[in-house]
Motif scaffolding. Structure first.
Motif, PDB file in Angstrom:
ATOM      1  N   MET A   1     -25.255  18.230   4.818  1.00 30.00           N
ATOM      2  CA  MET A   1     -24.830  18.977   5.987  1.00 30.00           C
ATOM      3  C   MET A   1     -24.467  18.039   7.143  1.00 30.00           C
ATOM      4  O   MET A   1     -23.455  18.208   7.805  1.00 30.00           O
ATOM      5  CB  MET A   1     -25.946  19.947   6.394  1.00 30.00           C
ATOM      6  CG  MET A   1     -25.618  20.790   7.626  1.00 30.00           C
ATOM      7  SD  MET A   1     -26.163  20.064   9.190  1.00 30.00           S
ATOM      8  CE  MET A   1     -27.938  20.206   9.036  1.00 30.00           C
ATOM      9  N   GLN A   2     -25.325  17.013   7.386  1.00 29.56           N
ATOM     10  CA  GLN A   2     -25.091  16.117   8.506  1.00 29.56           C
ATOM     11  C   GLN A   2     -23.766  15.368   8.389  1.00 29.56           C
ATOM     12  O   GLN A   2     -23.051  15.177   9.382  1.00 29.56           O
ATOM     13  CB  GLN A   2     -26.250  15.110   8.621  1.00 29.56           C
ATOM     14  CG  GLN A   2     -27.611  15.738   8.889  1.00 29.56           C
ATOM     15  CD  GLN A   2     -27.738  16.272  10.313  1.00 29.56           C
ATOM     16  OE1 GLN A   2     -26.883  16.016  11.147  1.00 29.56           O
ATOM     17  NE2 GLN A   2     -28.789  17.018  10.566  1.00 29.56           N
ATOM     18  N   HIS A   3     -23.445  14.952   7.171  1.00 29.60           N
ATOM     19  CA  HIS A   3     -22.216  14.164   7.001  1.00 29.60           C
ATOM     20  C   HIS A   3     -20.973  15.022   7.243  1.00 29.60           C
ATOM     21  O   HIS A   3     -19.936  14.518   7.692  1.00 29.60           O
ATOM     22  CB  HIS A   3     -22.175  13.530   5.604  1.00 29.60           C
ATOM     23  CG  HIS A   3     -21.839  14.467   4.495  1.00 29.60           C
ATOM     24  ND1 HIS A   3     -22.774  15.312   3.930  1.00 29.60           N
ATOM     25  CD2 HIS A   3     -20.664  14.713   3.844  1.00 29.60           C
ATOM     26  CE1 HIS A   3     -22.196  16.020   2.974  1.00 29.60           C
ATOM     27  NE2 HIS A   3     -20.927  15.683   2.902  1.00 29.60           N
ATOM     28  N   ILE A   4     -21.052  16.327   6.964  1.00 27.28           N
ATOM     29  CA  ILE A   4     -19.915  17.210   7.233  1.00 27.28           C
ATOM     30  C   ILE A   4     -19.677  17.310   8.734  1.00 27.28           C
ATOM     31  O   ILE A   4     -18.533  17.211   9.213  1.00 27.28           O
ATOM     32  CB  ILE A   4     -20.161  18.608   6.624  1.00 27.28           C
ATOM     33  CG1 ILE A   4     -20.222  18.515   5.100  1.00 27.28           C
ATOM     34  CG2 ILE A   4     -19.048  19.581   7.057  1.00 27.28           C
ATOM     35  CD1 ILE A   4     -20.577  19.821   4.423  1.00 27.28           C
ATOM     36  N   ALA A   6     -20.559  15.112  10.980  1.00 21.16           N
ATOM     37  CA  ALA A   6     -20.105  13.799  11.444  1.00 21.16           C
ATOM     38  C   ALA A   6     -18.621  13.590  11.144  1.00 21.16           C
ATOM     39  O   ALA A   6     -17.871  13.061  11.974  1.00 21.16           O
ATOM     40  CB  ALA A   6     -20.943  12.692  10.801  1.00 21.16           C
ATOM     41  N   GLN A   7     -18.185  14.022   9.960  1.00 23.46           N
ATOM     42  CA  GLN A   7     -16.777  13.870   9.589  1.00 23.46           C
ATOM     43  C   GLN A   7     -15.872  14.689  10.510  1.00 23.46           C
ATOM     44  O   GLN A   7     -14.804  14.227  10.926  1.00 23.46           O
ATOM     45  CB  GLN A   7     -16.582  14.302   8.137  1.00 23.46           C
ATOM     46  CG  GLN A   7     -17.113  13.306   7.113  1.00 23.46           C
ATOM     47  CD  GLN A   7     -17.002  13.826   5.692  1.00 23.46           C
ATOM     48  OE1 GLN A   7     -16.639  14.992   5.464  1.00 23.46           O
ATOM     49  NE2 GLN A   7     -17.302  12.971   4.719  1.00 23.46           N
ATOM     50  N   LEU A   9     -16.496  15.613  13.591  1.00 23.29           N
ATOM     51  CA  LEU A   9     -16.455  14.988  14.906  1.00 23.29           C
ATOM     52  C   LEU A   9     -15.572  13.737  14.898  1.00 23.29           C
ATOM     53  O   LEU A   9     -14.847  13.470  15.867  1.00 23.29           O
ATOM     54  CB  LEU A   9     -17.861  14.625  15.368  1.00 23.29           C
ATOM     55  CG  LEU A   9     -18.735  15.792  15.849  1.00 23.29           C
ATOM     56  CD1 LEU A   9     -20.125  15.292  16.205  1.00 23.29           C
ATOM     57  CD2 LEU A   9     -18.100  16.488  17.049  1.00 23.29           C
ATOM     58  N   GLU A  10     -15.625  12.980  13.814  1.00 23.22           N
ATOM     59  CA  GLU A  10     -14.793  11.782  13.714  1.00 23.22           C
ATOM     60  C   GLU A  10     -13.310  12.157  13.699  1.00 23.22           C
ATOM     61  O   GLU A  10     -12.475  11.446  14.290  1.00 23.22           O
ATOM     62  CB  GLU A  10     -15.149  10.994  12.451  1.00 23.22           C
ATOM     63  CG  GLU A  10     -14.470   9.633  12.350  1.00 23.22           C
ATOM     64  CD  GLU A  10     -14.854   8.696  13.487  1.00 23.22           C
ATOM     65  OE1 GLU A  10     -14.069   7.781  13.779  1.00 23.22           O
ATOM     66  OE2 GLU A  10     -15.953   8.879  14.077  1.00 23.22           O
ATOM     67  N   THR A  11     -12.974  13.270  13.064  1.00 23.44           N
ATOM     68  CA  THR A  11     -11.590  13.757  13.072  1.00 23.44           C
ATOM     69  C   THR A  11     -11.138  14.061  14.492  1.00 23.44           C
ATOM     70  O   THR A  11     -10.011  13.722  14.890  1.00 23.44           O
ATOM     71  CB  THR A  11     -11.467  15.015  12.193  1.00 23.44           C
ATOM     72  OG1 THR A  11     -11.816  14.687  10.849  1.00 23.44           O
ATOM     73  CG2 THR A  11     -10.042  15.554  12.223  1.00 23.44           C
ATOM     74  N   LEU A  12     -12.006  14.682  15.264  1.00 24.00           N
ATOM     75  CA  LEU A  12     -11.680  14.956  16.665  1.00 24.00           C
ATOM     76  C   LEU A  12     -11.479  13.659  17.450  1.00 24.00           C
ATOM     77  O   LEU A  12     -10.540  13.539  18.244  1.00 24.00           O
ATOM     78  CB  LEU A  12     -12.789  15.786  17.306  1.00 24.00           C
ATOM     79  CG  LEU A  12     -12.934  17.241  16.860  1.00 24.00           C
ATOM     80  CD1 LEU A  12     -14.115  17.899  17.559  1.00 24.00           C
ATOM     81  CD2 LEU A  12     -11.661  18.027  17.159  1.00 24.00           C
ATOM     82  N   ARG A  13     -12.379  12.690  17.232  1.00 23.91           N
ATOM     83  CA  ARG A  13     -12.240  11.415  17.952  1.00 23.91           C
ATOM     84  C   ARG A  13     -10.923  10.731  17.620  1.00 23.91           C
ATOM     85  O   ARG A  13     -10.242  10.213  18.509  1.00 23.91           O
ATOM     86  CB  ARG A  13     -13.420  10.496  17.607  1.00 23.91           C
ATOM     87  CG  ARG A  13     -14.748  10.917  18.218  1.00 23.91           C
ATOM     88  CD  ARG A  13     -15.798   9.816  18.026  1.00 23.91           C
ATOM     89  NE  ARG A  13     -17.069  10.186  18.627  1.00 23.91           N
ATOM     90  CZ  ARG A  13     -18.045  10.821  17.987  1.00 23.91           C
ATOM     91  NH1 ARG A  13     -17.896  11.133  16.697  1.00 23.91           N
ATOM     92  NH2 ARG A  13     -19.169  11.127  18.605  1.00 23.91           N
ATOM     93  N   ASN A  14     -10.572  10.719  16.359  1.00 22.66           N
ATOM     94  CA  ASN A  14      -9.345  10.042  15.934  1.00 22.66           C
ATOM     95  C   ASN A  14      -8.093  10.708  16.501  1.00 22.66           C
ATOM     96  O   ASN A  14      -7.063  10.059  16.682  1.00 22.66           O
ATOM     97  CB  ASN A  14      -9.267  10.008  14.404  1.00 22.66           C
ATOM     98  CG  ASN A  14     -10.321   9.093  13.790  1.00 22.66           C
ATOM     99  OD1 ASN A  14     -10.834   8.187  14.458  1.00 22.66           O
ATOM    100  ND2 ASN A  14     -10.660   9.328  12.531  1.00 22.66           N
ATOM    101  N   ALA A  15      -8.191  12.017  16.773  1.00 19.26           N
ATOM    102  CA  ALA A  15      -7.049  12.745  17.311  1.00 19.26           C
ATOM    103  C   ALA A  15      -7.039  12.779  18.833  1.00 19.26           C
ATOM    104  O   ALA A  15      -6.171  13.408  19.445  1.00 19.26           O
ATOM    105  CB  ALA A  15      -7.056  14.177  16.770  1.00 19.26           C
ATOM    106  N   GLY A  16      -8.000  12.098  19.458  1.00 12.73           N
ATOM    107  CA  GLY A  16      -8.087  12.107  20.913  1.00 12.73           C
ATOM    108  C   GLY A  16      -8.550  13.434  21.473  1.00 12.73           C
ATOM    109  O   GLY A  16      -8.243  13.775  22.621  1.00 12.73           O
TER     110      GLY A  16
END
Length: 393
Positions: A1-4, A6-7, A9-16
């Motif tokens: 669950m945690q890794h989903i 995190a992934q 949130l990382e997508t949001l960061r990469n897209a600004g």
């Protein structure tokens, strides 16, 4: 669950598109510390500067109530004398038969719209750029939602003609659109509502205190409150406090009190807040700070128009500077922050992809000097983005 998580949130960061909270201290109506940094705020919905107005602050100090909470929903025992007095003040101000109160604007719109789509036969005709709270309220309803192109009266009428039905029909629109600052064609919408036997719901969140010579919004535009009209507004913007309200006929408000689940099952806002809100309504009824806001709107509109943006017809306190990509908007916002201004970058999902922007929000407390410095700084930072250049003021 945690890794989903995190992934995602990382997508949001990469897209600004990643967002995080900022801490505000020492708000003065036009200035504040943002994460410890003193800045001029061009981000607040406190359009009239009421949140720091001495009269409203005195009302907050004088709100001597016997409890800090209303202790229950309004239909149980959460409707106190202070709430009753506020409702009466709203009715006098808006010229309506009745009004109802909500703890927050988002919650109120969700409650209202889902109640108007109570039956599978009910239909709502909603502007494409309506606020998220309207959209989410429609999603919770049992009826059908038809979305018409933004401010397109002909498209709306074609949908009304094509979808007649036997249930309640409602047209819903923002009066002023929160991310674009443009105004709905309210008179034409009311005429359509009458012609097609529909209810017109107008969200006045960003028009109250702004539209009309006296800042009375829809009431001033129409000159009265027609039976086909239901208005919704907030205390948390131009009125400088918290909570929301709906105003209309006795029949409309009685229906909503009995059908709006978000109202029935929510604790009312504290009675002390009702006292503060009543004072704010009295202030706006007198037009306090309205002329100062309108002066600032004209000043910023003229300055930005001279610089190459077209705000020559601007009537509201919201000035969008559309730049396209999220990263560009963030960079531009950071550049203005380094120049001493807080102007937030607005990105998807608040606005459509590819339409990221700065959202400049004016209030009555901004000085001519601050407005002029903002224009100069905006031109400099904008010209550093590589976008088509804007001229000098």
């Amino acid at each position: 669950m945690q890794h989903i998580l995190a992934q995602r949130l990382e997508t949001l960061r990469n897209a600004g598109l990643f967002r995080q909270l900022r801490t505000i201290r020492h708000y003065t109506g036009s200035h504040a510390e943002v994460d410890g940094e003193p800045l001029v705020l061009f981000s607040s919905n406190d359009y009239l500067g009421y949140a720091t107005h001495p009269t409203l602050l005195a009302a907050a100090r004088a709100a001597s109530c016997s409890a800090t909470s209303a202790t229950a929903s309004p239909l149980v025992n959460g409707f106190w004398e202070e709430h009753h007095l506020l409702v009466r003040e709203l009715c006098n101000w808006k010229g309506v038969e009745d009004a109802m109160l909500f703890p927050a604007g988002y919650q109120g719109n969700v409650a209202l719209m889902s109640a108007l789509l109570h039956s599978p036969h009910d239909q709502v005709f909603s502007d494409a750029l309506n606020h998220a709270s309207i959209i989410d309220g429609c999603r919770l309803g049992r009826g059908t939602v038809h979305v018409y192109r933004h401010n397109d009266i002909e498209h709306l009428e074609s949908l009304l003609v094509a979808h007649v039905g036997n249930g309640l029909r409602t047209i819903v629109t923002d009066a002023v659109y929160s991310m674009d600052g443009d105004v709905a064609p309210l008179v034409a919408l009311l005429e359509l509502a009458k012609r097609h036997n529909a209810l017109l719901v107008v969200d006045e969140a960003h028009s109250t205190g702004v539209l009309g010579a006296r800042g009375q919004g829809v009431t001033e535009i129409f000159g009265s409150h027609p039976d086909h009209l239901l208005t919704f507004g907030t205390f948390g913007k131009a009125l400088g406090s918290m909570g929301a309200y709906a105003t209309g006929t006795q029949l409309q408000i009685d229906y909503l009190r009995n059908m709006a689940r978000g109202y029935i099952f929510s604790t009312a806002f504290p009675p002390g807040i009702a006292h503060v809100n009543r004072t704010a309504v009295q202030m706006l009824a007198k037009g306090e700070q309205v002329d100062a806001l309108k002066h600032n709107i004209r000043a910023l509109a003229e300055g930005l128009t001279r610089a190459g943006w077209d705000f020559s017809q601007q009537k509201t306190a919201i000035f969008p500077i559309v730049v396209g990509e999220a990263e560009t908007a963030v960079d531009l916002s950071l550049g203005l922050r380094q120049a001493g201004f807080f102007v937030p970058a607005i990105r998807y999902p608040t606005v459509a992809r590819g339409t990221a922007r700065l959202r400049i929000a004016l209030n009555a407390n901004h000085t001519p000097e601050a407005i002029e410095r903002l224009i100069v700084s905006l031109i400099r930072e904008y010209n550093n983005t590589g976008l088509p250049k804007k001229g000098d003021v």
